[in-house]
Design a protein around this motif. Structure first.
Motif, short mmCIF file in Angstrom:
data_model
loop_
_atom_site.label_atom_id
_atom_site.label_comp_id
_atom_site.label_asym_id
_atom_site.label_seq_id
_atom_site.Cartn_x
_atom_site.Cartn_y
_atom_site.Cartn_z
N GLU A 93 0.83 -1.20 0.00
CA GLU A 93 0.00 0.00 0.00
C GLU A 93 0.88 1.26 0.00
O GLU A 93 2.03 1.24 0.45
CB GLU A 93 -0.91 0.00 1.24
CG GLU A 93 -1.97 -1.07 1.21
CD GLU A 93 -2.96 -0.92 2.36
OE1 GLU A 93 -3.95 -1.68 2.38
OE2 GLU A 93 -2.75 -0.05 3.23
N GLU A 110 2.29 4.53 1.36
CA GLU A 110 2.53 4.97 2.74
C GLU A 110 3.12 6.36 2.78
O GLU A 110 3.88 6.77 1.89
CB GLU A 110 3.46 3.99 3.45
CG GLU A 110 4.84 3.89 2.86
CD GLU A 110 5.78 3.02 3.69
OE1 GLU A 110 5.36 2.53 4.76
OE2 GLU A 110 6.95 2.85 3.29
N GLY A 111 2.79 7.07 3.85
CA GLY A 111 3.34 8.39 4.03
C GLY A 111 4.78 8.34 4.49
O GLY A 111 5.13 7.52 5.34
N MET A 131 -3.96 13.98 10.24
CA MET A 131 -2.96 12.92 10.09
C MET A 131 -2.17 13.22 8.83
O MET A 131 -2.54 12.77 7.74
CB MET A 131 -3.64 11.56 10.02
CG MET A 131 -4.42 11.22 11.27
SD MET A 131 -5.29 9.63 11.15
CE MET A 131 -3.92 8.51 11.03
N SER A 183 -1.39 10.50 6.27
CA SER A 183 -2.46 9.73 5.65
C SER A 183 -2.50 10.04 4.17
O SER A 183 -1.92 11.01 3.70
CB SER A 183 -3.80 10.05 6.30
OG SER A 183 -4.24 11.34 5.89
N THR A 184 -3.24 9.24 3.42
CA THR A 184 -3.31 9.44 1.96
C THR A 184 -4.52 10.29 1.58
O THR A 184 -5.00 10.21 0.45
CB THR A 184 -3.37 8.08 1.24
OG1 THR A 184 -4.48 7.34 1.75
CG2 THR A 184 -2.09 7.29 1.45
N GLU A 185 -4.97 11.15 2.49
CA GLU A 185 -6.18 11.93 2.23
C GLU A 185 -5.93 13.22 1.47
O GLU A 185 -6.79 14.09 1.44
CB GLU A 185 -6.88 12.23 3.56
CG GLU A 185 -7.39 10.97 4.26
CD GLU A 185 -8.09 11.28 5.57
OE1 GLU A 185 -8.54 10.34 6.23
OE2 GLU A 185 -8.18 12.47 5.94
N TYR A 186 -4.77 13.34 0.87
CA TYR A 186 -4.46 14.54 0.11
C TYR A 186 -5.31 14.57 -1.17
O TYR A 186 -5.57 13.55 -1.77
CB TYR A 186 -2.98 14.56 -0.25
CG TYR A 186 -2.09 14.87 0.93
CD1 TYR A 186 -1.91 13.95 1.95
CD2 TYR A 186 -1.43 16.09 1.03
CE1 TYR A 186 -1.10 14.23 3.05
CE2 TYR A 186 -0.61 16.38 2.12
CZ TYR A 186 -0.46 15.44 3.12
OH TYR A 186 0.35 15.73 4.19
#
Length: 123
Positions: free
Chosen positions: A44, A46-47, A104, A107-110
């Motif tokens: 996955e 990851e940051g 966070m 996180s991948t919320e960009y």
């Protein structure tokens, strides 16, 4: 429109260094939170590191002390200085941007993403 273009990837030996750049356009760079992410085959995304609009940075434990994130608001560019590289750092590295200050940062919320630049570290 928002554009993020990564560069600087390539092949490095273990223990070596690389500096990634992310050229941003189409938005007010200085007001955005920015991040670096990576994705290895079969894993996955990851940051890795993030920096918000006031310069506060966050790092994944796996890269603390080895990677440094920075931003040059005058040049609309985000950087990731990577030192003491390890084979497990091999991945596609992505730049990301978001107007919000994320709770966070890794996180991948960009909302916006670049196309990525490949980093390969040989042992």
């Amino acid at each position: 429109q928002v554009q993020l273009v990564e560069s600087g990837g390539g092949l490095a030996q273990a223990g070596g260094s690389l500096r990634l750049s992310c050229a941003a356009s189409g938005f007010t760079f200085s007001t955005y939170s920015m991040g670096w992410f990576r994705q290895a085959p079969g894993k996955e995304r990851e940051g890795v590191a993030a920096v918000d609009d006031d310069g506060t940075s966050t790092y994944a434990d796996s890269v603390k002390g080895r990677f440094t994130i920075s931003r040059d608001n005058a040049k609309n560019t985000l950087y990731l200085q990577m030192k003491s590289l390890k084979p497990e750092d091999t991945a596609m590295y992505y730049c990301a941007a978001d107007l919000a200050e994320l709770d966070m940062p890794l996180s991948t919320e960009y909302g916006y993403w670049g196309q990525g630049t490949q980093v390969t570290v040989s042992s």
